[in-house]
Scaffold this motif. Sequence first.
Motif, PDB file in Angstrom:
ATOM      1  N   ILE A  59     -76.732   6.602  64.849  1.00 41.65           N
ATOM      2  CA  ILE A  59     -77.282   7.702  65.664  1.00 41.65           C
ATOM      3  C   ILE A  59     -78.614   7.278  66.281  1.00 41.65           C
ATOM      4  N   ASN A  60     -79.483   6.672  65.478  1.00 44.92           N
ATOM      5  CA  ASN A  60     -80.833   6.344  65.980  1.00 44.92           C
ATOM      6  C   ASN A  60     -80.783   5.521  67.267  1.00 44.92           C
ATOM      7  N   PRO A  61     -80.102   4.355  67.268  1.00 44.27           N
ATOM      8  CA  PRO A  61     -80.131   3.581  68.513  1.00 44.27           C
ATOM      9  C   PRO A  61     -79.409   4.266  69.672  1.00 44.27           C
ATOM     10  N   ARG A 121     -85.434  14.755  56.049  1.00 48.48           N
ATOM     11  CA  ARG A 121     -86.854  15.025  56.299  1.00 48.48           C
ATOM     12  C   ARG A 121     -87.677  13.809  55.860  1.00 48.48           C
ATOM     13  N   GLN A 122     -88.522  13.329  56.770  1.00 48.16           N
ATOM     14  CA  GLN A 122     -89.329  12.148  56.441  1.00 48.16           C
ATOM     15  C   GLN A 122     -90.618  12.606  55.747  1.00 48.16           C
ATOM     16  N   ASP A 123     -90.856  12.075  54.584  1.00 46.02           N
ATOM     17  CA  ASP A 123     -91.985  12.528  53.766  1.00 46.02           C
ATOM     18  C   ASP A 123     -93.290  11.854  54.238  1.00 46.02           C
ATOM     19  N   GLY A 129     -82.018   1.731  53.165  1.00 45.67           N
ATOM     20  CA  GLY A 129     -81.300   2.402  54.249  1.00 45.67           C
ATOM     21  C   GLY A 129     -80.583   3.666  53.823  1.00 45.67           C
ATOM     22  N   SER A 130     -79.652   4.103  54.673  1.00 51.21           N
ATOM     23  CA  SER A 130     -79.067   5.436  54.499  1.00 51.21           C
ATOM     24  C   SER A 130     -77.708   5.431  53.799  1.00 51.21           C
ATOM     25  N   ILE A 131     -77.125   4.272  53.542  1.00 48.20           N
ATOM     26  CA  ILE A 131     -75.759   4.257  52.997  1.00 48.20           C
ATOM     27  C   ILE A 131     -75.626   3.474  51.684  1.00 48.20           C
ATOM     28  N   GLU A 141     -88.342  10.262  48.812  1.00 46.69           N
ATOM     29  CA  GLU A 141     -86.880  10.312  49.005  1.00 46.69           C
ATOM     30  C   GLU A 141     -86.481   9.760  50.369  1.00 46.69           C
ATOM     31  N   TRP A 142     -87.374   9.857  51.344  1.00 42.47           N
ATOM     32  CA  TRP A 142     -87.079   9.351  52.699  1.00 42.47           C
ATOM     33  C   TRP A 142     -88.423   9.214  53.391  1.00 42.47           C
ATOM     34  N   ALA A 143     -88.631   8.125  54.066  1.00 39.07           N
ATOM     35  CA  ALA A 143     -89.957   7.842  54.632  1.00 39.07           C
ATOM     36  C   ALA A 143     -89.915   7.854  56.164  1.00 39.07           C
ATOM     37  N   PRO A 144     -91.060   8.055  56.811  1.00 44.87           N
ATOM     38  CA  PRO A 144     -91.119   7.847  58.266  1.00 44.87           C
ATOM     39  C   PRO A 144     -91.210   6.343  58.503  1.00 44.87           C
ATOM     40  N   GLN A 145     -90.061   5.670  58.472  1.00 44.06           N
ATOM     41  CA  GLN A 145     -90.052   4.204  58.339  1.00 44.06           C
ATOM     42  C   GLN A 145     -90.822   3.461  59.425  1.00 44.06           C
ATOM     43  N   GLN A 146     -90.660   3.890  60.661  1.00 43.69           N
ATOM     44  CA  GLN A 146     -91.357   3.151  61.723  1.00 43.69           C
ATOM     45  C   GLN A 146     -92.871   3.246  61.540  1.00 43.69           C
ATOM     46  N   THR A 197     -85.863  -5.096  52.211  1.00 50.36           N
ATOM     47  CA  THR A 197     -84.871  -4.313  52.941  1.00 50.36           C
ATOM     48  C   THR A 197     -83.453  -4.725  52.587  1.00 50.36           C
ATOM     49  N   HIS A 198     -82.517  -3.827  52.865  1.00 53.91           N
ATOM     50  CA  HIS A 198     -81.085  -4.127  52.696  1.00 53.91           C
ATOM     51  C   HIS A 198     -80.558  -4.879  53.921  1.00 53.91           C
ATOM     52  N   SER A 199     -81.442  -5.147  54.879  1.00 56.39           N
ATOM     53  CA  SER A 199     -81.069  -5.886  56.097  1.00 56.39           C
ATOM     54  C   SER A 199     -80.123  -5.134  57.019  1.00 56.39           C
ATOM     55  N   TRP A 249     -79.454  -3.396  60.491  1.00 55.45           N
ATOM     56  CA  TRP A 249     -79.973  -3.978  61.728  1.00 55.45           C
ATOM     57  C   TRP A 249     -81.183  -3.216  62.268  1.00 55.45           C
ATOM     58  N   ASN A 250     -81.174  -1.888  62.147  1.00 49.86           N
ATOM     59  CA  ASN A 250     -82.340  -1.138  62.638  1.00 49.86           C
ATOM     60  C   ASN A 250     -83.575  -1.508  61.824  1.00 49.86           C
ATOM     61  N   SER A 251     -83.409  -1.576  60.519  1.00 44.86           N
ATOM     62  CA  SER A 251     -84.548  -1.917  59.664  1.00 44.86           C
ATOM     63  C   SER A 251     -85.065  -3.309  60.002  1.00 44.86           C
ATOM     64  N   THR A 252     -84.145  -4.235  60.233  1.00 44.64           N
ATOM     65  CA  THR A 252     -84.550  -5.607  60.559  1.00 44.64           C
ATOM     66  C   THR A 252     -85.359  -5.616  61.860  1.00 44.64           C
ATOM     67  N   LEU A 253     -84.856  -4.948  62.876  1.00 45.98           N
ATOM     68  CA  LEU A 253     -85.575  -4.922  64.162  1.00 45.98           C
ATOM     69  C   LEU A 253     -86.923  -4.213  64.028  1.00 45.98           C
ATOM     70  N   GLU A 254     -86.919  -3.105  63.271  1.00 48.76           N
ATOM     71  CA  GLU A 254     -88.176  -2.352  63.119  1.00 48.76           C
ATOM     72  C   GLU A 254     -89.219  -3.212  62.412  1.00 48.76           C
ATOM     73  N   SER A 255     -88.778  -4.007  61.456  1.00 48.99           N
ATOM     74  CA  SER A 255     -89.689  -4.884  60.729  1.00 48.99           C
ATOM     75  C   SER A 255     -90.263  -5.957  61.662  1.00 48.99           C
TER      76      SER A 255
HETATM   77  N1  UDP Z   1     -84.994   5.201  57.798  1.00 45.64           N
HETATM   78  C1  UDP Z   1     -85.921   6.209  57.759  1.00 45.64           C
HETATM   79  N2  UDP Z   1     -86.502   6.488  56.552  1.00 45.64           N
HETATM   80  C2  UDP Z   1     -86.206   5.822  55.412  1.00 45.64           C
HETATM   81  C3  UDP Z   1     -85.269   4.773  55.467  1.00 45.64           C
HETATM   82  C4  UDP Z   1     -84.669   4.484  56.680  1.00 45.64           C
HETATM   83  O1  UDP Z   1     -86.221   6.849  58.770  1.00 45.64           O
HETATM   84  O2  UDP Z   1     -86.777   6.164  54.368  1.00 45.64           O
HETATM   85  C5  UDP Z   1     -84.365   4.863  59.091  1.00 45.64           C
HETATM   86  C6  UDP Z   1     -84.796   3.494  59.554  1.00 45.64           C
HETATM   87  O3  UDP Z   1     -86.006   3.582  60.290  1.00 45.64           O
HETATM   88  C7  UDP Z   1     -83.601   3.031  60.381  1.00 45.64           C
HETATM   89  C8  UDP Z   1     -82.421   3.787  59.778  1.00 45.64           C
HETATM   90  O4  UDP Z   1     -82.968   4.810  58.948  1.00 45.64           O
HETATM   91  O5  UDP Z   1     -83.770   3.394  61.742  1.00 45.64           O
HETATM   92  C9  UDP Z   1     -81.554   2.910  58.907  1.00 45.64           C
HETATM   93  O6  UDP Z   1     -80.784   2.087  59.708  1.00 45.64           O
HETATM   94  P1  UDP Z   1     -80.352   0.640  59.255  1.00 45.64           P
HETATM   95  O7  UDP Z   1     -79.511   0.064  60.343  1.00 45.64           O
HETATM   96  O8  UDP Z   1     -81.526  -0.165  58.864  1.00 45.64           O
HETATM   97  O9  UDP Z   1     -79.523   0.850  57.933  1.00 45.64           O
HETATM   98  P2  UDP Z   1     -78.286   1.807  57.502  1.00 45.64           P
HETATM   99  O10 UDP Z   1     -78.883   3.083  57.076  1.00 45.64           O
HETATM  100  O11 UDP Z   1     -77.394   1.945  58.716  1.00 45.64           O
HETATM  101  O12 UDP Z   1     -77.661   1.051  56.392  1.00 45.64           O
END
Ligand code: UDP
Length: 449
Positions: free
Chosen positions: A21-23, A247-249, A270-272, A328-333, A346-348, A350-356
Amino acid sequence: MQAKKGRHRLVLFPVPLQGHINPMIHLASILHLKGFSISIIHTQFNSPDHSKYPNFAFHSIPDGLLEHQFSTSDLAALVTRLNLNCIRPFRECLASLLSDNEEHVASLITDSIWHFTQDVADSFKLPRIVFRTTSVCSFLAFHALPHFREKGYLPKQDSQLEARVGEFPPLKVKDIPVIKTRFPESLDRIISLMMEGTKAASGLIFNTFKELEDNELMKIGQEFCIPIFAVGPLHKYFPASSSSLLRQDQSAIIWLDKQAPKSVIYVSFGSIAEMDETQLSEVAWGLANSRQPFLWVIRPGLVQNSEELARLPNGFLEAVEGRGYIVEWAPQQEVLAHPAIGGFWTHSGWNSTLESICEGVPMICSPFFGDQMVNSRFVNDVWKLGLQLEKGLDREEIEMLIRRLMTEKEGEEIRDRVMSLKDTINSCLEQGGSSNQSLESFIDYILSF
Ligand code: UDP
């Protein structure tokens, strides 16, 4: 190039998973800025928050999922179901959008996972563009799965895991992107339909950039004879992601404000991804024993069948008091951009990798499944932007890698490389830069239909 506002509509269809969804929402936002009207068709499951995007027209379709099927534990089962259940409602929704004669629908942009949408688009003579939200290297590895099977690499044998896959350097057998499922045949089928659907599409977009995946983009160009556009990293066009499903804490940022520069390792899978209690315990003790400050995301559902915080090992919270913070969930960027962050475990995804990379943060990688395994190997062996945990989740290796990354010269060298790539990204998004040019070509292309 600026599309004439109101004249061209694009219809986008994201897969209802956070990392997809994010990208897709970022892509929609960029295309809207470029003057297109945007319609988003989405499932009821993991529906985006309409109120955050007043400029988009949203169309919710029934996905037919029963409540017990709202799980990401078996992705192959979820994706198979969604691709079947959504055919009729998606077709009806698209037909109704196309019958509105006020605007010309220039094309349909869907996630590669929605393989059924190619037939639907063809039946309406509507060009379909595929958006693959992960890396090119991992897409190539998925594409090679039948070959890996033919060569006997699959199913993976324990004795072969560390062997290199000669035809796909630098992959090891253990990195071949598999996904655990109760229905292995349906996984093979999804991947093959995804590849066929992509080859039949009018174009393919990747959330990557040429300077990182030049070789891989060349290879994919040889395999897929359709126009390919590398327009990423898409999130860099916006201050921070607002498409979070959870909700991002923000207290994470307040805690980071009190930490020394580059001292904190940020930990998120990540989310899964899911782990069992033994693995949770290894992560916890690895962090504790490293003696490094950490910010750890323990998402609801991270640990199978457990209330996660309650299951942290005895004595752990006392051992890390004042040195660790758990959300429980962070404002990752925002977290990654914070000066206190020195590394990202990270779990690697792709979004996390690019954000890093975009924030110049070096990584420790512990992939769980699928594309993460390929991303991680490339981060470690090819791009040299991080260190991979090679033994799974093992407290001694975790402690050692955190030390190497956060306190040793090797870590500094990795940080220098990520910082320099961060600069490269900034220039490739500027006018005339590779991603910027690719985005402009993409817009010219869809306006030519
Ligand atoms: N994310 C977030 N808060 C968290 C962990 C992850 O907002 O505490 C966001 C992160 O910035 C990224 C997305 O969730 O945009 C996770 O996507 P990614 O492709 O890294 O992993 P997936 O969740 O698909 O395994």
